[in-house]
Motif scaffolding. Structure first.
Motif, PDB file in Angstrom:
ATOM      1  N   ARG A   4       0.860  -1.184   0.000  1.00 42.85           N
ATOM      2  CA  ARG A   4       0.000   0.000   0.000  1.00 42.85           C
ATOM      3  C   ARG A   4       0.899   1.238   0.000  1.00 42.85           C
ATOM      4  O   ARG A   4       1.759   1.387   0.868  1.00 42.85           O
ATOM      5  CB  ARG A   4      -0.896  -0.012   1.236  1.00 42.85           C
ATOM      6  CG  ARG A   4      -1.951   1.082   1.307  1.00 42.85           C
ATOM      7  CD  ARG A   4      -2.806   0.821   2.540  1.00 42.85           C
ATOM      8  NE  ARG A   4      -3.949   1.711   2.629  1.00 42.85           N
ATOM      9  CZ  ARG A   4      -4.156   2.561   3.633  1.00 42.85           C
ATOM     10  NH1 ARG A   4      -3.262   2.661   4.624  1.00 42.85           N
ATOM     11  NH2 ARG A   4      -5.235   3.320   3.674  1.00 42.85           N
ATOM     12  N   ARG A  43      -2.820   4.003  -2.866  1.00 41.27           N
ATOM     13  CA  ARG A  43      -3.038   3.050  -3.936  1.00 41.27           C
ATOM     14  C   ARG A  43      -2.235   1.798  -3.587  1.00 41.27           C
ATOM     15  O   ARG A  43      -1.286   1.837  -2.784  1.00 41.27           O
ATOM     16  CB  ARG A  43      -2.641   3.577  -5.324  1.00 41.27           C
ATOM     17  CG  ARG A  43      -1.158   3.651  -5.610  1.00 41.27           C
ATOM     18  CD  ARG A  43      -0.455   4.833  -5.015  1.00 41.27           C
ATOM     19  NE  ARG A  43      -0.949   6.102  -5.539  1.00 41.27           N
ATOM     20  CZ  ARG A  43      -1.098   7.190  -4.783  1.00 41.27           C
ATOM     21  NH1 ARG A  43      -0.746   7.165  -3.490  1.00 41.27           N
ATOM     22  NH2 ARG A  43      -1.538   8.315  -5.291  1.00 41.27           N
ATOM     23  N   HIS A  44      -2.608   0.648  -4.182  1.00 41.33           N
ATOM     24  CA  HIS A  44      -1.876  -0.600  -3.977  1.00 41.33           C
ATOM     25  C   HIS A  44      -1.100  -0.914  -5.248  1.00 41.33           C
ATOM     26  O   HIS A  44      -1.639  -0.793  -6.357  1.00 41.33           O
ATOM     27  CB  HIS A  44      -2.830  -1.741  -3.642  1.00 41.33           C
ATOM     28  CG  HIS A  44      -3.444  -1.622  -2.277  1.00 41.33           C
ATOM     29  ND1 HIS A  44      -3.095  -2.451  -1.234  1.00 41.33           N
ATOM     30  CD2 HIS A  44      -4.370  -0.768  -1.779  1.00 41.33           C
ATOM     31  CE1 HIS A  44      -3.782  -2.112  -0.157  1.00 41.33           C
ATOM     32  NE2 HIS A  44      -4.572  -1.095  -0.466  1.00 41.33           N
ATOM     33  N   ILE A  45       0.162  -1.317  -5.086  1.00 44.02           N
ATOM     34  CA  ILE A  45       1.040  -1.594  -6.218  1.00 44.02           C
ATOM     35  C   ILE A  45       1.474  -3.056  -6.174  1.00 44.02           C
ATOM     36  O   ILE A  45       1.982  -3.541  -5.152  1.00 44.02           O
ATOM     37  CB  ILE A  45       2.289  -0.683  -6.196  1.00 44.02           C
ATOM     38  CG1 ILE A  45       1.869   0.790  -6.196  1.00 44.02           C
ATOM     39  CG2 ILE A  45       3.202  -0.996  -7.367  1.00 44.02           C
ATOM     40  CD1 ILE A  45       1.129   1.245  -7.425  1.00 44.02           C
ATOM     41  N   SER A  80      -0.023  -0.464 -12.769  1.00 37.14           N
ATOM     42  CA  SER A  80       1.285   0.115 -12.442  1.00 37.14           C
ATOM     43  C   SER A  80       2.339  -0.287 -13.455  1.00 37.14           C
ATOM     44  O   SER A  80       3.342   0.422 -13.632  1.00 37.14           O
ATOM     45  CB  SER A  80       1.717  -0.312 -11.040  1.00 37.14           C
ATOM     46  OG  SER A  80       1.850  -1.717 -10.950  1.00 37.14           O
ATOM     47  N   GLY A  87      -3.715   2.576  -9.592  1.00 36.68           N
ATOM     48  CA  GLY A  87      -3.313   1.502  -8.696  1.00 36.68           C
ATOM     49  C   GLY A  87      -3.705   0.164  -9.285  1.00 36.68           C
ATOM     50  O   GLY A  87      -4.274   0.083 -10.380  1.00 36.68           O
ATOM     51  N   HIS A  98      -7.881   3.463  -3.104  1.00 38.38           N
ATOM     52  CA  HIS A  98      -7.413   2.535  -4.152  1.00 38.38           C
ATOM     53  C   HIS A  98      -6.897   3.219  -5.402  1.00 38.38           C
ATOM     54  O   HIS A  98      -6.298   2.561  -6.247  1.00 38.38           O
ATOM     55  CB  HIS A  98      -8.555   1.585  -4.559  1.00 38.38           C
ATOM     56  CG  HIS A  98      -9.127   0.799  -3.434  1.00 38.38           C
ATOM     57  ND1 HIS A  98     -10.448   0.404  -3.390  1.00 38.38           N
ATOM     58  CD2 HIS A  98      -8.556   0.344  -2.303  1.00 38.38           C
ATOM     59  CE1 HIS A  98     -10.674  -0.261  -2.276  1.00 38.38           C
ATOM     60  NE2 HIS A  98      -9.549  -0.316  -1.595  1.00 38.38           N
ATOM     61  N   THR A 104      -8.182   1.972 -10.532  1.00 39.78           N
ATOM     62  CA  THR A 104      -7.752   0.605 -10.853  1.00 39.78           C
ATOM     63  C   THR A 104      -8.368   0.122 -12.166  1.00 39.78           C
ATOM     64  O   THR A 104      -8.512  -1.080 -12.388  1.00 39.78           O
ATOM     65  CB  THR A 104      -8.100  -0.369  -9.716  1.00 39.78           C
ATOM     66  OG1 THR A 104      -9.499  -0.279  -9.422  1.00 39.78           O
ATOM     67  CG2 THR A 104      -7.298  -0.065  -8.473  1.00 39.78           C
TER      68      THR A 104
END
Length: 324
Positions: free
Chosen positions: A18, A44-46, A145, A160, A279, A282
């Motif tokens: 995160r 955001r999640h990578i 990403s 993300g 997030h 996405t």
């Protein structure tokens, strides 16, 4: 009586890592204040090296199956929306199929970028209502990403990775205003706007994956107009109006777009599910991911009327009216 594609369960999955705006600001010429003010995004999640579009999609599918109280072998159709497949071919849907242990079912990808999940929903709904299939996994999954230019602060802060899924099943409904399931869908595309939001590579042109390019101001303007219009179309097709809507679950691109679209439709912001702050964008995963969040936190209840909507590169855009 009429056959409807009814949502039995939803699920989602996010990469382990995160990333906050503050962490991004150590790598890119930006600030937390700049990002929040213009987009509403805070995290955001990578995806890490071992996390791919198919692994995220598989985890989301497993969560949706568990929520629906079904086995993977009950599924006879998988439609997966993505702009970031694991491979050029075969489809990422077939990788999910194999990971779930399903020996044989129809499985394929659709590519409509951020609108991909809406396209996938209409495809699955049509196949179910035609009688070709009984139970479908509809998935939106992205590792966006991998397409970002991390030196372009105007785009890399916006996106993300993640995945969302729903299980649709054929059920006989009365055929009146009490019906559950997908009540209407409307889709559009206008390829004249390719240069406003695109990736500058591909197997047939450069032989490379390429990087995302966007003219944000022009995209914003088209998004507000197109999303409000298509939501109105889908409600009219279902014989409903904005006053009937319990929840709007929009594509999570930008908080300002979500606010402007709600105002244009005369909907209070309290009816709009917003997860963009947690997030980011996405792409095809954003609508099912936001839907799952709102289902699991108790906001969306059985019987609620919800509108799903999205717009993405192409341009493509669409909306679906669903009684949950």
């Amino acid at each position: 009586m009429t056959t409807r594609a009814v949502i039995l369960g939803t699920g989602s999955a996010l990469p382990t890592r995160r990333v906050s705006n503050a962490e991004l600001a150590q790598q890119v010429d930006t600030t937390d204040e700049w990002i929040v003010e213009r987009t509403g995004i805070r995290f955001r999640h990578i995806a890490g090296p071992d996390e791919t579009t198919s692994t995220l999609a598989t985890d989301a599918a497993k969560a949706a199956l568990a929520a629906a109280d079904l086995r993977a072998q009950d599924i006879d159709l998988i439609v997966l929306a993505t702009a970031t497949p694991d491979q050029t071919f075969p489809s990422t849907a077939t990788k999910v199929q194999a990971a779930l242990g399903i020996d044989d079912c129809v499985a394929f990808d659709v590519a409509a970028v951020c609108s991909g999940f809406l396209y996938a929903v209409q495809v699955a709904d049509s196949m179910i209502r035609a009688g070709a299939h009984r139970k479908a996994l509809v998935i939106g999954a992205e590792t966006f990403s991998r397409l970002l230019d991390w030196e372009d602060r105007t785009t890399c802060v916006l996106f993300g990775d993640g995945a969302g899924a729903m299980v649709l099943a054929a059920e006989e409904q009365p055929g009146d205003g009490s019906d559950r399931g997908i009540l209407s869908t409307r889709l559009h595309a206008d390829g004249r706007h390719n240069e406003l939001l695109y990736v500058d590579g591909g197997p047939s042109t450069t032989g490379t994956v390429g990087k995302l390019r966007m003219k944000g101001r022009e995209v914003f303007r088209h998004a507000v107009v197109n999303l409000a219009a298509v939501m109105g179309e889908s409600l009219t097709a279902a014989g409903l109006s904005s006053e009937d809507v319990d929840w709007v679950v929009p594509h999570q691109a930008n908080a300002r777009i979500l606010d402007a679209t709600a105002r244009k439709l005369g909907l209070p912001s309290e009816k709009v599910v917003m997860t963009v702050d947690q997030h980011a964008n996405t792409s095809a995963a954003s609508v099912p991911l936001a839907l799952d969040v709102a289902v699991r936190d108790g906001r969306i209840q059985r019987g609620d009327l919800i509108v799903l909507e999205a717009m993405g590169g192409g341009f493509t855009w669409g909306a679906a009216v669903v009684r949950f």
